[in-house]
Structure formats: C-alpha cells, structure tokens
Design an enzyme around this catalytic site. Structure first.
Site, mmCIF file in Angstrom:
data_model
loop_
_atom_site.group_PDB
_atom_site.id
_atom_site.type_symbol
_atom_site.label_atom_id
_atom_site.label_comp_id
_atom_site.label_asym_id
_atom_site.label_seq_id
_atom_site.Cartn_x
_atom_site.Cartn_y
_atom_site.Cartn_z
ATOM 1 N N GLU A 1 0.455 39.350 16.481
ATOM 2 C CA GLU A 1 0.468 37.877 16.494
ATOM 3 C C GLU A 1 1.897 37.364 16.621
ATOM 4 O O GLU A 1 2.160 36.380 17.323
ATOM 5 C CB GLU A 1 -0.192 37.314 15.229
ATOM 6 C CG GLU A 1 -1.657 37.677 15.066
ATOM 7 C CD GLU A 1 -2.509 37.328 16.274
ATOM 8 O OE1 GLU A 1 -2.288 36.277 16.888
ATOM 9 O OE2 GLU A 1 -3.398 38.133 16.623
ATOM 10 N N TRP B 1 2.768 37.672 20.156
ATOM 11 C CA TRP B 1 2.219 36.540 20.942
ATOM 12 C C TRP B 1 3.180 35.355 20.866
ATOM 13 O O TRP B 1 3.401 34.633 21.837
ATOM 14 C CB TRP B 1 0.857 36.102 20.388
ATOM 15 C CG TRP B 1 -0.326 36.830 20.970
ATOM 16 C CD1 TRP B 1 -1.073 37.771 20.335
ATOM 17 C CD2 TRP B 1 -0.895 36.664 22.289
ATOM 18 N NE1 TRP B 1 -2.074 38.201 21.173
ATOM 19 C CE2 TRP B 1 -1.978 37.534 22.374
ATOM 20 C CE3 TRP B 1 -0.575 35.878 23.390
ATOM 21 C CZ2 TRP B 1 -2.780 37.648 23.511
ATOM 22 C CZ3 TRP B 1 -1.360 35.976 24.537
ATOM 23 C CH2 TRP B 1 -2.441 36.852 24.591
ATOM 24 N N TRP C 1 -11.518 16.731 36.057
ATOM 25 C CA TRP C 1 -12.131 16.606 34.736
ATOM 26 C C TRP C 1 -12.745 15.216 34.569
ATOM 27 O O TRP C 1 -12.061 14.215 34.799
ATOM 28 C CB TRP C 1 -11.086 16.818 33.634
ATOM 29 C CG TRP C 1 -10.444 18.170 33.662
ATOM 30 C CD1 TRP C 1 -9.171 18.462 34.045
ATOM 31 C CD2 TRP C 1 -11.048 19.416 33.306
ATOM 32 N NE1 TRP C 1 -8.938 19.813 33.947
ATOM 33 C CE2 TRP C 1 -10.071 20.432 33.498
ATOM 34 C CE3 TRP C 1 -12.314 19.792 32.849
ATOM 35 C CZ2 TRP C 1 -10.330 21.772 33.246
ATOM 36 C CZ3 TRP C 1 -12.557 21.133 32.593
ATOM 37 C CH2 TRP C 1 -11.579 22.092 32.790
ATOM 38 N N ASN D 1 -6.836 29.708 13.141
ATOM 39 C CA ASN D 1 -6.731 30.127 14.550
ATOM 40 C C ASN D 1 -8.081 30.241 15.248
ATOM 41 O O ASN D 1 -8.248 29.790 16.381
ATOM 42 C CB ASN D 1 -5.990 31.465 14.641
ATOM 43 C CG ASN D 1 -5.844 31.920 16.077
ATOM 44 O OD1 ASN D 1 -5.273 31.211 16.901
ATOM 45 N ND2 ASN D 1 -6.400 33.083 16.390
ATOM 46 N N TRP E 1 -7.517 19.751 29.299
ATOM 47 C CA TRP E 1 -6.925 20.446 28.147
ATOM 48 C C TRP E 1 -5.677 19.734 27.631
ATOM 49 O O TRP E 1 -5.334 19.830 26.456
ATOM 50 C CB TRP E 1 -6.600 21.902 28.502
ATOM 51 C CG TRP E 1 -5.709 22.075 29.696
ATOM 52 C CD1 TRP E 1 -6.093 22.173 31.005
ATOM 53 C CD2 TRP E 1 -4.272 22.151 29.717
ATOM 54 N NE1 TRP E 1 -4.996 22.307 31.827
ATOM 55 C CE2 TRP E 1 -3.873 22.307 31.059
ATOM 56 C CE3 TRP E 1 -3.294 22.121 28.727
ATOM 57 C CZ2 TRP E 1 -2.533 22.414 31.443
ATOM 58 C CZ3 TRP E 1 -1.956 22.235 29.104
ATOM 59 C CH2 TRP E 1 -1.591 22.375 30.446
ATOM 60 N N TRP F 1 -3.723 26.416 24.320
ATOM 61 C CA TRP F 1 -4.603 25.513 25.077
ATOM 62 C C TRP F 1 -4.877 26.055 26.476
ATOM 63 O O TRP F 1 -6.021 26.021 26.947
ATOM 64 C CB TRP F 1 -4.006 24.089 25.136
ATOM 65 C CG TRP F 1 -4.449 23.322 23.931
ATOM 66 C CD1 TRP F 1 -3.761 23.143 22.769
ATOM 67 C CD2 TRP F 1 -5.730 22.699 23.742
ATOM 68 N NE1 TRP F 1 -4.525 22.449 21.873
ATOM 69 C CE2 TRP F 1 -5.735 22.147 22.442
ATOM 70 C CE3 TRP F 1 -6.863 22.543 24.531
ATOM 71 C CZ2 TRP F 1 -6.832 21.457 21.926
ATOM 72 C CZ3 TRP F 1 -7.957 21.852 24.018
ATOM 73 C CH2 TRP F 1 -7.934 21.331 22.736
#
Ligand code: FAD
Length: 476
Positions: free
Chosen positions: A282, A285, A314, A349, A367, A390
């Site tokens: 993590e 990341w 969208w 998360n 988004w 996102w």
C-alpha cells in the site's frame, strides 16, 4: 553584535521534526557556520480552496503547526507560522525575512504544478540576492524518476513497478534522519507578519502530537499489521492503520513507516501474502501514484490517463449526484460509506472503491465530480492518491480496473460487511434488519425511513458498458 547566519526551513507537507531532511540539513549547516535555524510555515487558505482542500484537513494542518511550534521550541528552533493568502504571496513573504540575515532556504520538494511554480518564484527571488535554495526529494520513499523500466521509462503498471521498487529497497535500504540537535536559545527581532489563524477544531478527534503519531505507527507495525491481510477489507473492523491523514500532511514520512515495518516485522516481510508485505504494498501504491503524477502532468489538469475515455459522454444527472453525496441512493453500503465520509472526514479504502465505482458505473457521473467531492471532504485528501483511486475505479487510469469490471454494490456489501455492523453504525433506520436483509432492504418494500434505490444496478451496468464501448478504439 553581529547577526548570526540564518538557515530558513520552509515547512509545507513535512510537518515533523523526526526524519525531516530539510530541518536536519539546516541544523547541520547552522552548526557549521555558528548560525541559527528558523522554521517557517505559510498558511495559504486561498490556494487550499483552489485545491478543494477539505476544511477538516485545513484544520488538521493548522493544529499540527501549532503543536509543532511547541515541539520545536523545546529545541529552541522558532517556528514562524504566518497567515498568507495564496501561493503567489509566498515569495514576497519570504523576501521580508531575508534582511534578518537569511543565508539559505531549505524545503521538501512538492510535485504539483502550482506548487512547483510557487517554488520557482521563491527560488528566483532568492537567486537575485545570491541565497541558495536546497530542495529535498522526500515525499516518496523512492524519489520520482528513480524507479524506471530497463528502457528508462516510467512504469505504467503497478506490479513491475513494485518489483523494481522492492529491489531498490533491498539494495539501498531506507534512510531516516534523526531529530535535529537543540540549538542555543537566541533572541531575534522578527518582522511583524500576520500570525497564522486558528482552525475550526473540526479535526479534534485526531491527535496532532508527533510522538502520539509515531507511537500509533509503531504499535500498528508491532501488532495489528499481523492481521492486516485478513482484516483490511472489512470497514466494520479497525483493520487498517488510519495513518493516511498524517502521511498526507507529513506528520509522518513513508520512510519512517517502511523502516519501522522492517524493524518490527522482518520475518513477515519475507512472505508475500503476509500483513506486513501487503501493508508495504500500500505504501508502494502511494509512491506509484506520485511517480505517475510527476511523469504525466496532464493528470493535474484532471485529464484521464487513457485519453479516449475523456470522450465518454457522461449523463451527469445532478439529482443523482446529490443523492450520492448525501448518502441517499437506497444502496445501504454506499449510503453508509458516504455518511462516514461526511461525518468523519475519512472513509475506509474498500468503501472508497465501492462508492467511486457506484458513482461512475451505476450513476454515470463523470469521475471528476466524485474526485472533487472526496477532496472537499477527506482529512487525508492527497491529489495523487485521490486521482489515482478515482481513475482506477472509473477505468480511465493507469493500471485501472477494466471497464467491464463493475462492482455489484449489494454483493460487495454482503462480502465485506457480512453482519451489516458497518451499515448499522451509519444508518440506524436499518438497525432492526437481519444480517441478510440489511444489504438490500427493499423486499418486499423499502424499509421505513430508508431511501428507495435511485437506479437498478443491472440496467445501469448495461449503460456503462455502452458508454465505454462507444469510445473504445477511438483516436484521442
Ligand atoms: P492503510 O491501509 O493502513 O495503508 C497505509 C498507507 O498507504 C495509507 O495511509 C496511505 O498513505 C497509503 N495507501 C493505502 N492505499 C493506497 C492507495 N490505494 N493509493 C495510494 N496510497 C495508498 N489515500 C489518501 O491518502 N488520500 C486520498 O485522497 C485518497 N483518495 C482515494 C480515493 C479513492 C477513490 C480510492 C479508491 C482510494 C483513495 N486513497 C486515498 C487510498 C486509500 O483509500 C487510503 O490511503 C486509505 O484508505 C487510508 O487508510 P489507512 O491509512 O488506514 O490505510
């Protein structure tokens, strides 16, 4: 009496005195030239607003600066906490301190475009007076641009990035800087500058004492990390470290986390699937998204990493967006999660993934609307991690979930909140539902006091597939 040389440390997202390379280097330099260290923090509420920074995060920053002022005072290092407005004022403000006898400026590098412009303005102002600026690349464990493919390119996929990152860690280890030595007390007449204002105390539930935060991280690495692999996906359980807010403003460095983890859980780290190894992933990341951000500045402009997905039309229904923001979609796991965000400024998360997927792939909302909303509410709001999360959920980013992978919010709920404990915490109107009913309290009729579903998942799914298929293969 002659003025001592002043080494000015400009603190931004490194609000700590342990493992603070800029502070450490300034203290070393001051020891060498009989100078003194002064620290500076400039509150920039206008810029924070432009970044959609949540009020709770602003409050955490202000409270942390106040606490750090006291902590540094014990080392006789004064911290000037100044109220500014936006980044454009920083160069001028720093210039007013130069006549004190400033001989050098020290700061941790930041990577976003506006921040880099601000720093360039400060550096050129100081250059005019031949005052050097020393920038330290410590926001990531591995500095951006140092983890590259054999062809010298940036990794766009996480797994090989992680492999290379781990190889570098094994080769060079991780360095943390000790707290600076105390300096002798000194008197200095400081120019009259507007003092930093207090926040609204909305972050009061979060301790801002550095030693508390270090202890919390240490105890996580000693104990709870062992269960991280099995507990981290269940929002009803305290299974993650909850350190993100501190990492975001730099009360803690990622290097400190890695070093502590290696110290406390060395054996576990040898097993790929252990809690310690997954927690380290993590943190990797975190580095990955920052590296991507530096390499692709278009992300700062909110462009999609995969350009063709920017052509998606969208529908962006404002009423559906409002229902999502308020936790009134009729999907209990989504609504409970949004209430956790609205009420506490933090969201688990797993729930960030579920709510982000739901906004984009069930409600068909761009988004970027969700990214912005999260930023405006999160205590740990961090551009790179938020944008990365996102774009991952929306299938528009690097290493993103494939567009046809669409979370079913009800099965996610059954899987990750099996007894409904998390849902009950935030949706008391569903408290009497059984563990089975609570995930979909609409049979035979919607539970009293709860919201009817705003969309039908299977139908919404088909629309998402069509929206993506319409742009797939199109030239950007
Ligand atoms: P732990 O599970 O204990 O992880 C330790 C640390 O690793 C975290 O504190 C964080 O710094 C880092 N980390 C963990 N997961 C990720 C990840 N996926 N990407 C990047 N870093 C990670 N994280 C933020 O810090 N700020 C954000 O604004 C943010 N927005 C997100 C938005 C979405 C849509 C998604 C899906 C994820 C987002 N994340 C963000 C990542 C992640 O959800 C949080 O870091 C995590 O929930 C924080 O809880 P923790 O400290 O207990 O994490």
């Amino acid at each position: 009496m002659e003025k001592p040389p002043i080494h000015l440390v400009w603190l931004r997202h490194d609000l700590r005195y342990h493992d603070n390379q800029a502070l450490y280097a300034a203290r070393q330099a001051a020891a060498a030239d009989s100078g003194v260290v002064i620290a500076l923090f400039i509150a920039t509420p206008l810029s924070w607003q432009q970044h959609d920074m949540a009020m709770i995060r602003q409050d955490l920053l202000r409270r942390r600066v106040q606490a750090l002022t006291l902590e540094l005072a014990e080392l006789h290092i004064p911290l000037l906490a100044v109220e500014g407005s936006d980044y454009r004022g920083c160069a001028q403000l720093i210039a007013t301190l130069l006549p004190l006898g400033v001989v050098a400026l020290y700061a941790q590098q930041e990577y976003e475009v506006r921040e880099m412009t601000r720093d360039e303005q400060v550096a050129s102002r100081l250059r005019l007076q031949h005052i050097p600026c020393y920038w330290f690349d410590r926001l990531c464990v591995m500095a951006p641009g140092t983890v590259l493919t054999q062809q010298g390119e940036i990794y766009k996929v996480f797994t090989p990035f992680k492999r290379n990152w781990l190889a570098k860690l094994a080769a060079s280890g991780v360095q943390c800087f000790t707290k600076p030595a105390a300096q002798k007390p000194f008197n200095l007449k400081l120019p009259a500058l507007p003092l930093m204002e207090e926040g609204d105390n909305s972050s009061a539930a979060w301790s801002v004492a550095e030693l508390d935060v270090l202890n919390r991280m240490r105890s996580f690495c000693q104990q709870r990390v062992q269960d991280y692999a099995s507990a981290r996906d269940f929002p009803a359980v305290d299974g993650t470290s909850s350190l993100s807010a501190y990492l975001a403003i730099g009360v803690l460095s990622a290097q400190q986390c890695v070093a502590r983890l290696q110290h406390e859980a060395a054996q576990q780290l040898e097993q790929e699937k252990s809690g310690a190894s997954i927690w380290l992933s993590e943190l990797i990341w975190r580095d990955f998204y920052k590296h991507i951000l530096v390499a692709f500045p278009k992300l700062i402009k909110h462009q999609a990493f995969q350009p063709e997905t920017d052509k998606i039309n969208w529908p962006n229904n404002a009423a559906l967006f409002e229902a999502w923001c308020n936790g009134e979609t009729g999907y209990p796991i989504v609504d409970a999660a949004m209430r956790q965000l609205n009420e506490t400024g933090w969201m688990h998360n797993r729930l960030r993934m579920i709510t982000a997927s739901f906004l984009v792939k069930d409600l068909h909302i761009d988004w970027r609307w969700g990214e912005r909303y999260f930023m405006s509410k999160l205590i740990d709001g961090d551009f790179a991690a938020n944008n990365g999360g996102w774009q991952w959920a929306a299938s528009t980013g690097t290493d993103a979930a494939p567009y046809f992978r669409i979370f079913n919010p009800v099965t996610q709920s059954e899987r990750f909140d099996p007894s409904g404990d998390f849902i009950r915490r935030y949706l008391p109107q569903l408290a009497s539902k059984t563990n089975k009913e609570i995930h979909w309290p609409h049979k035979p009729v919607t539970a009293k006091g709860y919201f009817r579903p705003v969309v039908e998942h299977n139908e919404a799914r088909k629309v998402t597939l069509a929206l993506f298929l319409a742009v797939k293969g199109q030239e950007s």
